[in-house]
Design a protein around this motif. Structure first.
Motif, short mmCIF file in Angstrom:
data_model
loop_
_atom_site.label_atom_id
_atom_site.label_comp_id
_atom_site.label_asym_id
_atom_site.label_seq_id
_atom_site.Cartn_x
_atom_site.Cartn_y
_atom_site.Cartn_z
N TYR A 559 33.10 41.61 41.62
CA TYR A 559 34.23 42.53 41.61
C TYR A 559 35.29 42.13 40.58
N TYR A 560 35.85 43.13 39.90
CA TYR A 560 36.97 42.99 38.97
C TYR A 560 36.68 42.01 37.85
N ASN A 561 35.72 42.41 37.01
CA ASN A 561 35.44 41.73 35.76
C ASN A 561 35.34 42.80 34.67
N ARG A 562 34.61 42.52 33.62
CA ARG A 562 34.44 43.51 32.54
C ARG A 562 32.95 43.69 32.25
N LEU A 563 32.15 43.66 33.29
CA LEU A 563 30.70 43.75 33.14
C LEU A 563 30.28 45.18 32.84
N GLY A 564 29.21 45.32 32.11
CA GLY A 564 28.66 46.63 31.80
C GLY A 564 28.10 46.67 30.38
N PRO A 565 27.44 47.78 30.05
CA PRO A 565 27.38 49.03 30.82
C PRO A 565 26.23 49.12 31.83
N ASP A 566 25.23 48.21 31.74
CA ASP A 566 24.01 48.43 32.53
C ASP A 566 23.79 47.34 33.57
N ILE A 587 30.61 49.47 34.51
CA ILE A 587 29.21 49.84 34.74
C ILE A 587 29.05 51.34 34.53
N GLU A 588 28.00 51.74 33.79
CA GLU A 588 27.72 53.15 33.55
C GLU A 588 26.44 53.62 34.23
N SER A 589 25.58 52.70 34.57
CA SER A 589 24.33 53.11 35.22
C SER A 589 23.87 52.04 36.20
N ILE A 590 23.29 52.49 37.29
CA ILE A 590 22.69 51.58 38.26
C ILE A 590 21.29 52.08 38.54
#
Length: 900
Positions: A559-566, A587-590
C-alpha cells in the motif's frame, strides 16, 4: 619490557570466528592469532573460535600498560550427535606487566563432570609457565579406563626451569586432533618462581574444585595489586570427590582461581571497580551493603557462595538503578531473601543460577547497570513496556548465554547497540518502540538471530548490505522508521525468513527480484514508503514476476508506493495468499488470477488506474474484505461474486460500473459495509438488499438509480448509514424506515421524493444527520422531529414545506446546523432555537416575518442568513447578527464538513 609466557591450554573453540571489538584477527587460516587492544576484554578469547579440526596456535600481544593484567581463558564443552569435539591449542602471551592467570579446562563432557584446576601467579619478576597441562591425550575413544586423567595434578616448582625457560620461545603447533579426543595424562604444572622465592617455596598441589552446576564468568577491567603471596598459595589441596552434574542444569563458568579477602574484594575485582561500590547513595553501594547483611560471616572463596553473592549483588544493583521502590511489583527484591531460594518476583532459576528475568510492564525506569553481566547463565531478559532510558556498556553485552532480549517500548535513545553482535546465543532481539536512531552494519554479526525487531524507532540512513549475513533470521521487523535508499538484494539470502517488515519508511527503487527466493516467507509488509509531497520515495516499477516463488506467502502489503503499471500473473503460484494490498499505487492492470484464490480474505487495490471488468467467474470463497474503489473498472457486478458468502466489506465506489445491481447481492448475508456509490448503475435498488441483515452501511449515492425505496430495507435493523442521494428515486419516503432505530445518517438529497416527511421519523432516536434537500417534499415540517435527541444536522432546503417552523426544534440541544432555506415557510423564527447549539442557520428564500430573536444572536453562531435585503416580506436582523441576506448556500457532498 618483561615478557611472560604460558602455553599448552586445552581450548575448546566453538562455531565461527566472531571478531569482538577488543580482538583483531591477524589471519584467518588454520592458525588464528589475536592482538588485544583493550585490556578490559582480554578474556574475550572465550567468545571466539573457528569450526576446524586442526590445531590452533598463535600469539596474544597485550599492548596496554597496567600494573596487573587479568587474563581469563574459558573452556566450553559441547556434545553433539557425532560426539564431543576438542581442539588442542598452544598460545603465547606477551605482556608488559605481571600477569594473574585464571586457567581452566573441562574434562570429557561424557563424564558429566566439570573440573577446574586453579592457580594464582603474581611474582614480582618475570615468570615462565610451561607445560601447564602436559601433552595431549590420544582420542578418548582409544583410551582405556586406566588412561583417564587423574583428578589431582601436582605442582612441582623446579629451580631448573628458571634457568632453562626463555622468554623468546615460540609455541609449538599442536597436532591435528580428531573429534572426541581428550586430555591425555595427569596434567603436570610447573612454576618457576622468582629467585627470591625459590628457596622457600614448598612443593604444593593446586586446589581442585568441582564447579557447581553453573558459575558466572566475569571480565573485570582492572585487577587490584593486592595479590596473595606465594606463601598464601602453598597450602595443600584438599581431597575432593567428584559428583555428577545433571545435564539439565545450565553450565555457568566462573573461574574461581583468585583468592578474595572479603565480599568487597570479590565484588571490586570482578564486577564494580569504579569506586561506586563504597560510595554512599549509589545503587552499587546499596546492593553491596545488602549483600553484607544477606551473607554475614561467609567464606567468600566458597564457589557456591560466590555465585549467590554475585547474583544477589547484580540483581539488587539493577533494582536500585531502576527505581525499584516504584515498581509495580518487587516481591523479594532488596531484601535478605537469597536468590533462587526465596520468592523473587520475575526471577526464574534452574538449580542455583538465574536463567530468566521477566519484569515486563512493571514500572522499571532509568538505567540498566553493567553489573547485570554477573547473571552469566541468563538466557531470557524481558524488560519491555517500561521506562528505561540508558544501558551501561559492558553489561548485557557480556551475557553469553542470553537467547531472548526484549526491550520493546521503553525510552532508550542511542545508536542501535553494535556490541550485541558479541552475544553468540542471542536468538530474539526486540528493541521496538524506542528512539534508536542508527542502523549499523555490525548488525550482520548477530548471525544466530531468529527475530530482530526494531520497528517504531528513529532509525535513518540506508539498510546495510550486511543484513544478508543474518541467515538464521525468521522475523525481521524494521517498520515505522526513517530508513532511505533501496531494499538490498542481499535480503534474498535470508531464506529462513517468515516475516519481513519495512513499512512506513522512505525506501525507494524497484523491489529486488531476489525477494522471490524467500520460499518460506509468509508476511511481506512494505506499505507506506511514499512520503507525502515527495517524488523520490516509495517503491516503483512492476511487481517482479519472481514473486511467483513466494509459495508460502500469506500477506503482501504494498500500500502507498509508486508501483506500476503491471502486476504479472503470479497468483496461480500463491495459493496460500490471504491478504493482498496494492492500494494507492500506479497500477493499470491486474491479472484475472487474483479473482481465483481459495484462501484470499482481503483484496485492496483502491486508488489506482485499473481499467478492466471483473471476470464473470469469481472464486473467492474466503473473501472478507474487497475494495476496488477509485479505479476505472467497467461492466457489471458479476453474479459469481455472490458465492463469496463470507464477504463483510465490498467497496466498488468511484468506478465506471454500469447496468443494474444484481438481485443476487442479497445472498451476501455477511455484508456489513456495501458501497456502490459514484458509478453508473441503473434500474432499481433491489428489494433483496433487505436480506442483508448484518449491514451497517449502504452507499448507493451518485448513480442513476430510479423507482421507490424498497420497504424491505426496514428489515436491516442494524443499519447506521443510508446514502441515497443524487439519483432519480421517486415516490414517498417509506415510514417503515422509522424502525431503523440504529440509523445515524440518512441522506436522500437531490432526488424526486414527494409527499410529506413521515412523522414516524421522530422515533429515530439515534439519528444524527438528516439531509432530504432538493426533492419535492411538501406539507409541514413535523414537530416530531424535535424528539430526535442526538440530531446535529437537519437539512430540508429546496423543497415545498409550508407553515411555521416548529418550536419543538428548540428541544434539539445538540443541533448545530439547520437549513430550511428555499421553502414556503411562514411566521416567526422561533426564539426556542436559542436553546440549541446552532452554528449554521439558513432561513432565506421563505416567507418568514418579524425579527431574528436575540437568543440566536450569540457568539457561537458562524452563519445566519435570512431575507433581510428589503424584500417583501422581510426579516429584520439585529446589528452584527446576520452574516448575509438572501443567497442560497451551495450543496455539500457526502463526507464534507459543514463547518470547514
Amino acid at each position: 619490557k618483561n615478557k611472560d609466557f604460558f602455553r599448552g591450554f586445552l581450548i575448546r573453540l566453538e562455531g565461527k570466528v566472531d571478531t569482538v571489538e577488543a580482538l583483531q584477527p591477524l589471519d584467518n587460516e588454520s592458525q588464528i592469532s589475536y592482538r588485544c587492544i583493550d585490556d578490559e576484554n582480554v578474556g574475550g578469547l572465550s567468545h571466539t573460535g573457528r569450526d576446524q579440526k586442526t590445531a590452533v596456535s598463535g600469539t596474544l600481544q597485550v599492548n596496554t600498560v597496567t600494573e596487573n593484567l587479568l587474563l581469563e581463558v574459558t573452556v566450553v564443552k559441547q556434545s553433539n550427535s557425532s560426539g564431543s569435539i576438542w581442539y588442542y591449542s598452544n598460545f603465547t602471551l606477551n605482556t608488559v606487566a605481571p600477569v594473574e592467570l585464571r586457567s581452566g579446562f573441562v574434562l570429557d563432557p561424557r563424564e558429566s563432570e566439570n573440573i577446574l584446576l586453579t592457580r594464582h601467579y603474581d611474582p614480582p619478576e618475570r615468570m615462565n609457565v610451561t607445560n601447564v597441562f602436559g601433552p595431549p591425550l590420544p582420542p578418548s575413544s582409544m583410551m582405556s579406563p586406566s588412561m583417564q586423567p587423574s583428578m589431582q595434578p601436582s605442582v612441582k616448582p623446579s629451580a631448573d626451569q628458571v634457568e632453562t625457560a626463555s622468554p623468546s620461545v615460540s609455541p609449538s603447533m599442536a597436532p591435528s586432533v580428531p573429534e572426541s579426543s581428550a586430555p591425555s595424562n595427569t596434567p603436570s604444572l610447573s612454576v618457576a618462581p622468582s629467585k627470591q622465592q625459590q628457596t622457600s617455596q614448598p612443593s604444593i598441589s593446586p586446589s581442585v574444585s568441582i564447579l557447581p552446576s553453573a558459575l558466572p564468568s566475569f571480565q573485570p577491567s582492572f585487577t587490584p595489586s593486592s595479590a596473595p603471596s606465594p606463601q598464601d598459595q602453598g597450602s595443600p589441596a584438599p581431597s575432593v570427590s567428584l559428583s555428577s552434574i545433571p545435564s539439565s542444569v545450565p553450565s555457568l563458568s566462573v573461574a574461581p582461581t583468585a583468592i578474595y579477602a572479603s565480599i568487597e574484594d570479590f565484588l571490586f575485582r570482578t564486577l564494580t571497580d569504579d569506586g561506586s561500590l563504597t560510595t554512599d547513595g549509589t545503587p552499587q553501594n546499596d546492593a553491596y551493603l545488602l549483600a553484607l547483611e544477606t551473607y554475614p560471616n561467609v567464606d567468600v572463596n566458597d564457589l557456591d557462595i560466590r555465585v549467590q553473592i554475585a547474583q544477589s549483588y547484580s540483581l539488587n544493583t539493577f533494582y536500585y538503578s531502576t527505581e525499584g521502590s516504584t515498581w509495580t511489583t518487587s516481591t523479594g527484591w532488596a531484601t535478605t531473601e537469597q536468590v533462587c531460594t526465596g520468592p523473587w518476583f520475575g526471577v526464574t532459576c534452574e538449580g542455583p543460577v538465574v536463567t530468566k528475568v521477566d519484569l515486563n510492564d512493571n514500572g522499571v525506569q532509568k538505567n540498566i547497570p553493567s553489573e547485570i553481566r554477573a547473571l552469566s547463565s541468563l538466557n531470557s531478559l524481558l524488560l519491555n513496556d517500561n521506562e528505561l532510558m540508558t544501558i551501561t556498556p559492558g553489561g548485557i553485552q557480556q551475557l553469553q548465554q542470553l537467547q531472548v532480549l526484549n526491550l520493546n517500548t521503553n525510552l532508550l535513545s542511542a545508536t542501535l547497540p553494535t556490541d550485541f553482535g558479541g552475544l553468540p546465543n542471542l536468538e530474539v532481539l526486540d528493541l521496538g518502540s524506542n528512539s534508536f536512531f542508527a542502523f549499523p552494519s555490525e548488525i550482520g554479526l548477530m548471525t544466530n538471530l531468529k527475530q530482530l525487531t526494531c520497528r517504531n524507532n528513529f532509525l535513518s540512513g540506508t539498510i546495510p548490505t550486511e543484513i544478508g549475513l543474518l541467515t538464521a533470521l525468521e522475523d525481521f521487523e524494521m517498520g515505522a522508521n526513517f530508513l532511505t535508499g533501496n531494499l538490498p538484494s542481499e535480503i534474498g539470502l535470508l531464506t529462513n525468513l517468515v516475516e519481513l517488515e519495512f513499512y512506513r519508511n522512505s525506501l525507494r527503487g524497484e523491489l529486488p527480484t531476489e525477494l522471490g527466493l524467500l520460499s518460506n516467507l509468509e508476511m511481506l509488509l512494505l506499505y507506506e514508503n511514499t512520503v507525502e509531497g515527495t517524488t523520490d520515495t516509495g517503491f516503483e516499477g512492476d511487481i517482479p514476476v519472481e514473486f511467483g516463488g513466494l509459495t508460502s506467502i500469506k500477506v503482501i502489503d504494498l500500500y502507498y508506493n509508486r508501483l506500476g503499471p503491471d502486476i504479472p500473473e503470479i497468483f496461480p503460484q500463491l495459493q496460500s495468499l490471504t491478504f493482498f494490498d496494492v492500494a494507492l499505487n500506479f497500477i493499470e492492470s491486474i491479472p484475472p488470477g487474483i479473482f481465483d484464490l481459495p484462501l484470499l480474505e482481503t483484496l485492496d487495490v483502491h486508488t489506482n488506474f485499473i481499467s478492466r471488468a471483473i471476470p464473470t467467474v469469481v472464486k473467492l470463497p474466503q473473501m472478507l474484505y474487497m475494495d476496488l474503489s477509485r479505479n476505472i473498472f467497467t461492466g457489471s457486478v458479476p453474479v459469481g461474486l455472490s458465492e463469496s458468502n463470507k464477504l463483510e466489506l465490498l467497496v466498488l465506489e468511484d468506478n465506471r460500473f454500469s447496468q443494474a445491481i444484481p438481485g443476487e447481492i442479497g445472498l451476501l448475508t455477511a455484508l456489513k459495509y456495501l458501497s456502490l456509490a459514484i458509478n453508473d448503475f441503473t434500474g432499481i435498488l433491489p428489494s433483496e438488499c433487505g436480506k442483508l441483515t448484518s449491514l451497517t452501511t449502504l452507499f448507493v449515492d451518485q448513480n442513476k438509480l430510479s423507482g421507490t425505496i424498497p420497504i424491505e430495507l426496514s428489515g436491516v435493523t442494524g443499519l447506521r448509514e443510508l446514502y441515497l442521494s443524487e439519483n432519480v428515486f421517486d415516490g414517498e419516503l417509506p415510514p417503515e424506515l422509522a424502525t431503523l432505530t440504529d440509523l445515524e445518517e440518512l441522506a436522500g438529497f437531490d432526488n424526486k421524493f414527494s409527499g410529506g416527511l413521515p412523522t414516524e421519523f421522530g422515533s429515530l432516536e439515534g439519528l444524527v444527520y438528516l439531509d432530504l434537500a432538493m426533492n419535492n417534499l411538501s406539507g409541514q415540517v413535523p414537530s416530531e422531529i424535535g424528539l430526535i435527541p442526538r440530531l446535529t444536522d437537519l437539512t430540508l432546503s429546496e423543497n415545498s414545506f409550508v407553515g411555521k417552523i416548529p418550536t419543538e426544534l428548540g428541544n434539539l440541544l445538540l443541533l448545530e446546523s439547520l437549513m430550511l432555506d428555499s421553502n414556503q415557510l411562514t411566521g416567526l423564527i422561533p426564539s426556542e432555537l436559542g436553546e440549541t447549539a446552532l452554528k449554521i442557520a439558513l432561513f432565506q428564500n421563505n416567507a418568514l416575518t418579524g425579527a431574528v430573536p436575540d437568543e440566536l444572536c450569540t457568539s457561537q453562531l458562524d452563519q445566519l442568513i435570512v431575507d433581510c435585503a428589503g424584500g417583501t416580506p422581510e426579516v429584520t436582523c439585529p446589528s452584527n447578527c446576520c452574516t448575509d441576506c438572501g443567497p442560497t448556500t451551495r450543496r455539500l457532498q457526502r463526507g464534507e464538513d459543514h463547518f470547514n
